[in-house]
Write an enzyme that holds these catalytic residues in place. Structure first.
Site, PDB file in Angstrom:
ATOM      1  N   ASN A 297       6.087 -28.085 -12.615  1.00 44.61           N
ATOM      2  CA  ASN A 297       6.618 -27.383 -13.783  1.00 44.61           C
ATOM      3  C   ASN A 297       5.606 -27.480 -14.917  1.00 44.61           C
ATOM      4  O   ASN A 297       5.002 -28.532 -15.125  1.00 44.61           O
ATOM      5  CB  ASN A 297       7.943 -28.001 -14.240  1.00 44.61           C
ATOM      6  CG  ASN A 297       8.383 -27.490 -15.603  1.00 44.61           C
ATOM      7  OD1 ASN A 297       7.965 -27.996 -16.639  1.00 44.61           O
ATOM      8  ND2 ASN A 297       9.222 -26.483 -15.606  1.00 44.61           N
ATOM      9  N   THR A 323       9.272 -22.614 -13.277  1.00 45.29           N
ATOM     10  CA  THR A 323       9.716 -22.768 -14.661  1.00 45.29           C
ATOM     11  C   THR A 323      11.190 -23.146 -14.652  1.00 45.29           C
ATOM     12  O   THR A 323      11.930 -22.788 -13.719  1.00 45.29           O
ATOM     13  CB  THR A 323       9.557 -21.466 -15.477  1.00 45.29           C
ATOM     14  OG1 THR A 323      10.527 -20.503 -15.030  1.00 45.29           O
ATOM     15  CG2 THR A 323       8.159 -20.890 -15.335  1.00 45.29           C
ATOM     16  N   GLU A 324      11.618 -23.858 -15.673  1.00 44.74           N
ATOM     17  CA  GLU A 324      13.017 -24.250 -15.746  1.00 44.74           C
ATOM     18  C   GLU A 324      13.942 -23.040 -15.856  1.00 44.74           C
ATOM     19  O   GLU A 324      15.138 -23.130 -15.585  1.00 44.74           O
ATOM     20  CB  GLU A 324      13.257 -25.202 -16.928  1.00 44.74           C
ATOM     21  CG  GLU A 324      12.949 -24.640 -18.299  1.00 44.74           C
ATOM     22  CD  GLU A 324      11.514 -24.879 -18.734  1.00 44.74           C
ATOM     23  OE1 GLU A 324      11.295 -25.095 -19.926  1.00 44.74           O
ATOM     24  OE2 GLU A 324      10.610 -24.858 -17.871  1.00 44.74           O
ATOM     25  N   ALA A 325      13.387 -21.892 -16.256  1.00 46.58           N
ATOM     26  CA  ALA A 325      14.190 -20.676 -16.380  1.00 46.58           C
ATOM     27  C   ALA A 325      14.571 -20.101 -15.018  1.00 46.58           C
ATOM     28  O   ALA A 325      15.444 -19.231 -14.942  1.00 46.58           O
ATOM     29  CB  ALA A 325      13.431 -19.629 -17.189  1.00 46.58           C
TER      30      ALA A 325
END
Length: 660
Positions: A297, A323-325
Site C-alpha cells: 500500500n 490502495t485502501e480505496a
C-alpha cells in the site's frame, strides 16, 4: 407496478430532516456525489434548513477549496462530524477547532467497517486498530475538541487482550454515487474509478428506516443491467438523481479516464519519469524495501513516487500495489486521481480492503510523515495548527508487516542539489519534522517495538530504523555530514552506531536495475568456495532479507555450493549492512540451525553493527546454536583457522601415539 425512483436533486434533498445523520461517499477527489452536496448547500442557504446534521464519512471528499463536503461549512448546518479526514473541508475543520461543532477523527477503515455493523443491526465494532494512538480513550478517544464529550470509543479486555470498541451511529440518509441506474434504482459502476462503501452505506440507511439517494450519470431501461453488474440493488435505493456532467466528473481534475475505470487497458511504458529531486530520492530508497511477490500500500505525498519508480525499474509485474480505496494491481494514480489505478487487476469495496489490511494482508506500506519523535511516534493527523485527520493511516500502519515512513527531512522551503552522486542542501526547510514530542500520536513507535514490527523512516539525506532504544541512524546519503546536515536539524539525538552510505545508485539519473535486488539475481555471486582451505565465503553485505522467499533463495544457493564442495565446509559470513525483516528472525535462525546440522563444519559471522550482532546472538542462542558473531572479518577468519588447527591436532595425536 414498478416505481420510477428518478427525481430531481431538490426533491431528494427536501426529504432530509433536522438533526438527521447523513453519510456520504467519495475518496479524496474521486467518486463524489457533487450534485447532492450542492443541492443540500443550496437548500440550507436559501431556507436555513435542515439544521444540526451529523455528517459521517470515511476519507476526505473534496478539493480542499470548498467543493465536496467543503460545501457543508455553513454555520448551523452541521452540529457533529465523524470523519477520518478533515483536511478536504478546511472550513468545517476550523469550526471543529473553534468548538463550534462536535467532532471525532476515527480511522478510515473503522468508519468503513462500521457501515456494515450498522447494516447488520450491531451495536458497534471490536478492533485493535487505534490502540496506543490518540484514538485510544487513554489518549483522547478520537475527540477533536473540548465541546465533544460523549465517548464513542471504549477500551475493553477480551480473553486478557486489549481491544477498542467503536460505537455505531445509526444512519438516516446515505448519499451514494454510481454510473447507471434503471427506473427501479438498480445501480452499476462501469464508468466509476472506485465502488467504495456504497453498498454498505445503502444497507445501513435502509435497515435503519432511513433514505438512500443515489447520484448517477444516466438512466437505462429496465432489464438493461445484467445481474452481476448491479453493485447496489434497487431494493436499497429510494431516490435516483441524474447529475449534469460537470457535477459527475470522475474526479475534480479528470472528466473521465477509461483506463482508471477499468474499461480499457493502456500501455504504461510512456509514463513520465520523475526528475532526480528529493521526492525521487526518497521514492527510490523506499523502493528497495519492496517485497517481491508482495502486496503493498502506498500513501499520499512522497510515497506516491514509488509507483513511478517501480514502473521505471520494470518491477511492477513482481509486486502488487493496492490502495485502501479498493484498487488492486496496476499503476497507482496520483494527484486528483489518487486512490484509483491505471490497468487495475480488480476493484473491491473499501470495507473489504480494510478487512484484508487489518488481518495482516499487507507485506509492506509506505506512508508519509509530518512529525516524528525520538520514540518513533509519527504524527500525520494534527500539525501546523491544522486538523488534517488520520485517514486510513492508523489501520494501514498498525497492521502492515513492514512499515516505511517517507518524507523530506525538513519542510517549508527545502531545496537540494544532486551533482556527481553527491547530495548538497542548498536551502534548509523552515520547519523541523524530527521533534522532541509529536503533537498528536497517529502511530505509536513503542507499540510497534512491542510487536516486533519493522519500521524505517526514509528521507532524502538519511534513513532511520526503529529500535527498542528509539530511532537509530542507519544510512546517510553521499555528501551529507551527520552533524551539520542531520543532527543539527533535529530536536533530539538519534542513536548513532555505524551508519552506512545509502546505495549510490539512488543518486544517479539512470535506472538502478532494482529488479536484480528484488529477485535475488546476484545471490550466486555472493557465495564462493575456497577448496584449499575448505572455507565457504558468504557475502551478505548490504543484502536485505525482506520475505521468506528471499531466505529460501539464500538457503538453496548455500546448499548448492556445499554439495559441490562434497564435504562439510567452514562457513564465514559477512553480515555488514545486512538487514533482516523482524518477522523473519526466528525463521532465519532455523535456517542457520539446518545448515549447521547438515552442511557446516564450523560457522563464524562478522558484523560491525552491535545491534545486529546482539539480535543474531539472541536468536541463535534460542535455537541452541553457538553464535560466533564477531565485529571484524579478521576475527572471524582467525576463529576458523584456530578451529581447523585444533581439529588437525586431534587427527595427528592418535597417529603420533601409535608411532611411539
Amino acid at each position: 407496478m414498478r416505481k420510477n425512483k428518478v427525481i430531481s436533486a431538490e426533491e431528494a434533498i427536501a426529504l432530509i430532516r433536522e438533526n438527521d445523520v447523513v453519510t456520504t461517499t467519495g475518496f479524496v477527489q474521486s467518486c463524489i456525489p457533487e450534485a447532492l452536496h450542492a443541492a443540500l448547500e443550496k437548500r440550507f442557504v436559501e431556507t436555513g434548513s435542515p439544521r444540526g446534521l451529523t455528517l459521517i464519512m470515511t476519507a476526505g471528499a473534496g478539493d480542499s477549496k470548498g467543493l465536496g463536503t467543503g460545501r457543508l461549512h455553513h454555520d448551523g448546518l452541521l452540529s457533529r462530524v465523524i470523519a477520518a479526514n478533515f483536511g478536504r473541508m478546511p472550513k468545517v475543520a476550523k469550526a471543529a477547532q473553534d468548538n463550534l461543532i462536535r467532532g471525532y477523527n476515527l480511522p478510515q477503515g473503522v468508519i468503513s467497517q462500521l457501515y456494515r455493523a450498522c447494516a447488520a443491526g450491531q451495536p458497534g465494532l471490536f478492533s485493535k486498530v487505534g490502540l496506543k494512538t490518540y484514538v485510544d480513550p487513554r489518549h483522547g478517544g478520537a475527540k477533536v475538541n473540548e465541546l465533544t464529550t460523549e465517548d464513542i470509543v471504549k477500551l475493553v479486555e477480551v480473553d486478557g487482550e486489549e481491544w477498542l470498541f467503536y460505537t455505531a451511529t445509526k444512519i438516516d440518509v446515505a448519499f451514494i454515487r454510481a454510473t447507471s441506474a434503471d427506473p427501479s434504482g438498480n445501480l452499476s459502476y462501469e464508468k466509476e474509478a472506485l465502488t467504495l462503501d456504497c453498498l454498505a452505506q445503502a444497507m445501513a440507511a435502509r435497515n435503519n428506516g432511513g433514505i438512500v439517494i443515489a447520484q448517477v450519470e444516466r438512466i437505462v431501461d429496465d432489464g438493461y443491467l445484467l445481474p452481476k453488474d448491479v453493485r447496489v440493488p434497487g431494493i436499497l435505493v429510494d431516490c435516483v438523481v441524474v447529475a449534469e456532467p460537470e457535477m459527475h466528473r470522475m474526479n475534480y481534475g479528470v472528466m473521465h479516464d477509461a483506463a482508471l475505470a477499468g474499461e480499457i487497458r493502456v500501455p504504461v511504458t510512456g509514463i513520465k519519469r520523475m526528475p532526480l529531486n528529493e521526492r525521487k530520492i526518497i521514492a527510490r530508497r523506499a523502493a528497495f524495501e519492496l517485497p517481491p511477490n508482495g502486496v503493498v500500500n502506498l500513501g499520499v505525498g512522497a510515497p506516491e513516487g514509488i509507483s513511478s519508480v517501480a514502473n521505471e525499474e520494470k518491477i511492477t509485474p513482481y509486486i502488487t500495489l493496492t490502495t485502501e480505496a479498493g484498487a488492486v494491481g496496476g499503476v497507482l494514480a496520483s494527484g486528483s486521481s489518487f486512490g484509483a489505478a491505471t490497468n487495475a487487476d480488480c476493484i473491491i469495496d473499501q470495507n473489504q480492503m480494510f478487512d484484508f489490511y487489518d488481518g495482516g494482508g499487507l507485506d509492506m506500506t509506505c506512508l508519509g510523515m509530518a512529525e516524528c519523535d525520538a520514540a518513533g511516534n509519527v504524527n500525520t493527523s494534527k500539525f501546523g495548527g491544522k486538523l488534517n485527520g488520520c485517514g486510513g493511516f492508523i489501520n494501514i500502519s498498525q497492521n502492515a508487516r513492514t512499515v516505511v515512513f517517507a518524507g523530506t527531512f525538513t519542510a517549508g522551503g527545502l531545496e537540494i542539489a544532486v551533482n556527481d552522486g553527491q547530495v548538497r542542501i542548498v536551502s534548509e526547510g523552515k520547519a523541523r519534522k524530527f521533534v522532541t514530542q509529536v503533537q498528536q500520536n497517529t502511530f505509536s513507535g513503542p507499540y510497534a517495538v512491542e510487536r516486533s514490527q519493522p519500521v524505517l523512516y526514509v528521507t532524502e539525506r538519511c534513513v532511520f530504523q526503529l529500535t527498542s532504544e528509539g530511532l537509530e541512524l542507519i544510512e546517510v546519503a553521499p555528501g551529507i555530514d551527520i552533524e551539520r546536515d542531520i543532527i543539527a536539524h533535529m530536536d533530539f539525538a538519534p542513536v548513532v552506531r555505524n551508519p552506512v552510505p545509502m546505495d549510490p545508485r539512488i543518486f544517479r539519473d539512470e535506472p538502478m536495475e532494482l529488479i536484480s535486488d528484488l529477485l535475488n539475481l546476484d545471490l550466486k555471486s555472493r557465495v564462493s568456495y575456497d577448496g584449499e582451505r575448505n572455507i565457504l565465503f558468504i557475502n551478505l553485505e548490504g543484502w536485505y532479507c525482506r520475505v521468506k522467499g528471499d531466505m529460501d533463495e539464500l538457503r538453496m544457493t548455500i546448499v548448492e555450493a556445499c554439495r559441490k564442495a562434497g564435504q562439510r565446509v567452514n562457513a564465514v559470513i559477512n553480515h555488514d549492512g545486512f538487514r533482516l525483516n523482524e518477522n523473519l528472525v526466528d525463521d532465519y535462525a532455523g535456517m542457520v540451525q539446518y545448515l549447521q546440522a547438515n552442511y557446516y563444519a564450523t560457522t563464524t559471522r562478522y558484523a560491525t553493527s552491535a545491534f545486529l550482532r546482539l539480535k543474531m546472538e539472541e536468536a541463535l542462542n534460542n535455537r541452541g546454536v553457538a553464535p560466533h558473531v564477531f565485529e571484524r572479518k579478521e576475527e572471524a577468519q582467525a576463529f576458523v583457522s584456530s578451529t581447523e588447527d585444533k581439529k588437525a591436532r586431534k587427527r595427528i595425536s592418535p597417529a603420533v601415539a601409535s608411532a611411539a
